[in-house]
Design a protein around this motif. Structure first.
Motif, PDB file in Angstrom:
ATOM      1  N   THR A  49       0.910  -1.373  -0.059  1.00 56.68           N
ATOM      2  CA  THR A  49       0.056  -0.040   0.022  1.00 56.68           C
ATOM      3  C   THR A  49       0.607   1.198  -0.162  1.00 56.68           C
ATOM      4  OG1 THR A  49      -0.144  -0.054   2.533  1.00 56.68           O
ATOM      5  CG2 THR A  49      -1.950  -1.213   1.192  1.00 56.68           C
ATOM      6  N   ARG A  50       2.277   1.111  -0.085  1.00 56.64           N
ATOM      7  CA  ARG A  50       3.074   2.090  -0.052  1.00 56.64           C
ATOM      8  C   ARG A  50       2.734   3.092   1.359  1.00 56.64           C
ATOM      9  NH1 ARG A  50       4.162   4.100  -6.063  1.00 56.64           N
ATOM     10  NH2 ARG A  50       3.971   1.917  -7.201  1.00 56.64           N
ATOM     11  N   ASP A  51       2.511   2.533   2.263  1.00 53.43           N
ATOM     12  CA  ASP A  51       2.375   3.203   3.658  1.00 53.43           C
ATOM     13  C   ASP A  51       3.741   3.338   4.542  1.00 53.43           C
ATOM     14  OD1 ASP A  51       1.537   4.054   6.093  1.00 53.43           O
ATOM     15  OD2 ASP A  51      -0.409   3.078   5.951  1.00 53.43           O
ATOM     16  N   VAL A  52       4.415   4.512   4.414  1.00 59.23           N
ATOM     17  CA  VAL A  52       5.583   4.573   5.109  1.00 59.23           C
ATOM     18  C   VAL A  52       5.240   4.449   6.502  1.00 59.23           C
ATOM     19  CG1 VAL A  52       7.604   6.225   5.601  1.00 59.23           C
ATOM     20  CG2 VAL A  52       6.421   5.992   3.298  1.00 59.23           C
ATOM     21  N   GLU A  53       4.368   5.114   7.031  1.00 59.93           N
ATOM     22  CA  GLU A  53       4.018   5.262   8.331  1.00 59.93           C
ATOM     23  C   GLU A  53       3.721   3.875   9.085  1.00 59.93           C
ATOM     24  OE1 GLU A  53       4.464   7.833  10.407  1.00 59.93           O
ATOM     25  OE2 GLU A  53       5.062   8.988   8.715  1.00 59.93           O
ATOM     26  N   LEU A  54       2.927   3.009   8.351  1.00 62.08           N
ATOM     27  CA  LEU A  54       2.810   1.781   8.652  1.00 62.08           C
ATOM     28  C   LEU A  54       4.126   0.980   8.595  1.00 62.08           C
ATOM     29  CD1 LEU A  54       0.805  -0.479   9.507  1.00 62.08           C
ATOM     30  CD2 LEU A  54       0.482  -0.916   6.934  1.00 62.08           C
ATOM     31  N   ALA A  55       4.935   1.065   7.845  1.00 65.48           N
ATOM     32  CA  ALA A  55       6.096   0.529   7.489  1.00 65.48           C
ATOM     33  C   ALA A  55       7.093   0.464   8.841  1.00 65.48           C
ATOM     34  CB  ALA A  55       6.867   0.703   6.293  1.00 65.48           C
ATOM     35  N   MET A  56       7.211   1.783   9.172  1.00 57.70           N
ATOM     36  CA  MET A  56       7.913   2.174  10.307  1.00 57.70           C
ATOM     37  C   MET A  56       7.397   1.262  11.752  1.00 57.70           C
ATOM     38  SD  MET A  56      10.166   3.780   8.869  1.00 57.70           S
ATOM     39  CE  MET A  56      11.121   3.975  10.297  1.00 57.70           C
ATOM     40  N   THR A  57       6.289   1.188  11.804  1.00 57.68           N
ATOM     41  CA  THR A  57       5.509   0.355  13.027  1.00 57.68           C
ATOM     42  C   THR A  57       6.162  -1.062  12.643  1.00 57.68           C
ATOM     43  OG1 THR A  57       3.511  -0.263  11.959  1.00 57.68           O
ATOM     44  CG2 THR A  57       3.753   1.817  13.079  1.00 57.68           C
ATOM     45  N   ALA A  58       6.643  -1.594  11.725  1.00 54.76           N
ATOM     46  CA  ALA A  58       7.051  -3.165  11.489  1.00 54.76           C
ATOM     47  C   ALA A  58       8.559  -3.222  12.096  1.00 54.76           C
ATOM     48  CB  ALA A  58       6.810  -3.337   9.987  1.00 54.76           C
ATOM     49  N   PHE A  59       9.104  -2.112  12.245  1.00 46.81           N
ATOM     50  CA  PHE A  59      10.781  -1.974  12.455  1.00 46.81           C
ATOM     51  C   PHE A  59      10.838  -1.377  13.928  1.00 46.81           C
ATOM     52  CE2 PHE A  59      10.893  -1.691   7.904  1.00 46.81           C
ATOM     53  CZ  PHE A  59      11.875  -2.741   7.419  1.00 46.81           C
ATOM     54  N   ALA A  60      11.906  -2.281  14.810  1.00 49.85           N
ATOM     55  CA  ALA A  60      12.318  -1.936  15.846  1.00 49.85           C
ATOM     56  C   ALA A  60      13.034  -0.573  15.941  1.00 49.85           C
ATOM     57  CB  ALA A  60      13.300  -3.036  16.392  1.00 49.85           C
ATOM     58  N   PRO A  61      13.131   0.458  16.751  1.00 53.26           N
ATOM     59  CA  PRO A  61      13.823   1.590  16.693  1.00 53.26           C
ATOM     60  C   PRO A  61      14.999   1.372  16.136  1.00 53.26           C
ATOM     61  CG  PRO A  61      12.316   1.508  18.689  1.00 53.26           C
ATOM     62  CD  PRO A  61      12.603  -0.089  18.194  1.00 53.26           C
ATOM     63  N   ASP A  62      15.679   0.192  16.609  1.00 55.01           N
ATOM     64  CA  ASP A  62      17.362   0.320  16.502  1.00 55.01           C
ATOM     65  C   ASP A  62      17.634  -0.916  15.210  1.00 55.01           C
ATOM     66  OD1 ASP A  62      16.562  -1.878  17.705  1.00 55.01           O
ATOM     67  OD2 ASP A  62      18.428  -1.699  19.108  1.00 55.01           O
ATOM     68  N   ALA A  63      16.679  -0.945  14.665  1.00 53.10           N
ATOM     69  CA  ALA A  63      16.773  -2.114  13.334  1.00 53.10           C
ATOM     70  C   ALA A  63      17.563  -1.846  12.391  1.00 53.10           C
ATOM     71  CB  ALA A  63      15.011  -2.093  12.471  1.00 53.10           C
ATOM     72  N   VAL A  64      18.241  -2.742  11.895  1.00 54.55           N
ATOM     73  CA  VAL A  64      19.350  -2.706  10.848  1.00 54.55           C
ATOM     74  C   VAL A  64      18.780  -3.259   9.423  1.00 54.55           C
ATOM     75  CG1 VAL A  64      21.905  -3.361   9.971  1.00 54.55           C
ATOM     76  CG2 VAL A  64      21.263  -2.807  12.638  1.00 54.55           C
ATOM     77  N   LEU A  65      19.079  -2.584   8.392  1.00 58.16           N
ATOM     78  CA  LEU A  65      18.610  -3.181   7.085  1.00 58.16           C
ATOM     79  C   LEU A  65      19.752  -3.214   6.304  1.00 58.16           C
ATOM     80  CD1 LEU A  65      15.533  -2.453   4.911  1.00 58.16           C
ATOM     81  CD2 LEU A  65      17.919  -1.974   3.983  1.00 58.16           C
ATOM     82  N   HIS A  66      20.191  -4.335   5.570  1.00 59.94           N
ATOM     83  CA  HIS A  66      21.468  -4.434   4.789  1.00 59.94           C
ATOM     84  C   HIS A  66      21.013  -4.426   3.392  1.00 59.94           C
ATOM     85  CE1 HIS A  66      23.512  -5.760   8.131  1.00 59.94           C
ATOM     86  NE2 HIS A  66      22.423  -6.715   8.698  1.00 59.94           N
ATOM     87  N   SER A  67      21.656  -3.336   2.662  1.00 65.95           N
ATOM     88  CA  SER A  67      21.471  -3.368   1.179  1.00 65.95           C
ATOM     89  C   SER A  67      21.667  -4.400   0.457  1.00 65.95           C
ATOM     90  CB  SER A  67      22.376  -2.141   0.912  1.00 65.95           C
ATOM     91  OG  SER A  67      22.515  -1.842  -0.608  1.00 65.95           O
ATOM     92  N   PRO A  68      20.918  -4.370  -0.761  1.00 63.70           N
ATOM     93  CA  PRO A  68      21.262  -5.527  -1.720  1.00 63.70           C
ATOM     94  C   PRO A  68      22.424  -5.195  -2.622  1.00 63.70           C
ATOM     95  CG  PRO A  68      19.372  -4.330  -2.366  1.00 63.70           C
ATOM     96  CD  PRO A  68      19.788  -3.829  -0.710  1.00 63.70           C
ATOM     97  N   LEU A  69      22.750  -3.951  -2.665  1.00 60.94           N
ATOM     98  CA  LEU A  69      23.830  -3.620  -3.561  1.00 60.94           C
ATOM     99  C   LEU A  69      25.096  -3.936  -3.107  1.00 60.94           C
ATOM    100  CD1 LEU A  69      22.133  -0.145  -4.676  1.00 60.94           C
ATOM    101  CD2 LEU A  69      22.228  -2.089  -5.705  1.00 60.94           C
ATOM    102  N   THR A  70      25.512  -3.669  -1.846  1.00 63.00           N
ATOM    103  CA  THR A  70      26.887  -3.796  -1.497  1.00 63.00           C
ATOM    104  C   THR A  70      26.684  -4.187   0.296  1.00 63.00           C
ATOM    105  OG1 THR A  70      28.986  -2.501  -1.064  1.00 63.00           O
ATOM    106  CG2 THR A  70      26.829  -1.178  -1.116  1.00 63.00           C
ATOM    107  N   SER A  71      27.835  -4.848   0.761  1.00 64.73           N
ATOM    108  CA  SER A  71      27.810  -5.145   1.956  1.00 64.73           C
ATOM    109  C   SER A  71      28.409  -3.954   3.030  1.00 64.73           C
ATOM    110  CB  SER A  71      28.839  -6.307   2.346  1.00 64.73           C
ATOM    111  OG  SER A  71      30.198  -6.067   1.929  1.00 64.73           O
ATOM    112  N   ARG A  72      28.713  -2.664   2.272  1.00 61.15           N
ATOM    113  CA  ARG A  72      29.321  -1.772   2.660  1.00 61.15           C
ATOM    114  C   ARG A  72      28.336  -0.803   3.211  1.00 61.15           C
ATOM    115  NH1 ARG A  72      33.753   1.144  -0.674  1.00 61.15           N
ATOM    116  NH2 ARG A  72      34.006   2.097   1.035  1.00 61.15           N
TER     117      ARG A  72
END
Length: 161
Positions: free
Chosen positions: A12-35
């Motif tokens: 639904t492209r709902d940014v606010e809803l997406a933010m509720t799915a993540f812990a405050p200190d969540a980490v997301l690793h890029s698919p482009l590079t490990s850096r």
């Protein structure tokens, strides 16, 4: 909470809803590079905003795993290219995403993602010159990858002339 919120937010492209799915200190690793990794809501929000601005026709087709580790997979389009993204999601005790690692196929789709996301993220981070440079640098790579996908791959597979 589970990956259901993450999936519904993306579809639904709902940014606010997406933010509720993540812990405050969540980490997301890029698919482009490990850096590159995005840590915490302050870094995740601009990324999610850019993603929802560019990804079209998001449709999840797989969500498997247990209460702590799941893999969710969707198809979409970016810059006219089809992509399929698999995300390994690790959930905390509250069911919030504490870590997500993204994997994207096809190569033309991944480079199209780089073409769209890189400049926008640089602009979001107050780096307009970097955004312009990235926009210029990625174009030849995108052209080469698209050309190779259309012309070279069929030759290798025996289905082209």
């Amino acid at each position: 909470m589970s990956t259901e919120t993450y999936r519904r937010a993306a579809e639904t492209r709902d940014v606010e809803l997406a933010m509720t799915a993540f812990a405050p200190d969540a980490v997301l690793h890029s698919p482009l590079t490990s850096r590159v990794r995005f840590t915490g809501h302050a870094e995740l929000r601009p990324l999610i905003e850019v993603a929802y601005r560019h990804l079209e026709d998001i449709s999840f087709h797989t969500d498997v795993g247990d209460t702590r580790t799941r893999v969710v997979v969707y198809t979409a389009r970016i810059g006219g290219e089809p992509i399929e993204e698999a995300t390994v999601v690790r959930l905390n005790d509250d069911g919030l995403i504490e870590e997500a690692t993204l994997f994207v196929r096809t190569l033309p789709g991944l480079v199209a993602l780089m073409d769209r996301f890189g400049p926008d993220l640089a602009r979001e981070n107050g780096r307009p010159v970097v955004a312009r440079v990235l926009g210029v640098l990625v174009k030849p790579l995108l052209a080469m990858v698209r050309s190779g996908d259309r012309r070279a791959v069929p030759l290798v597979s025996g289905r082209g002339a």
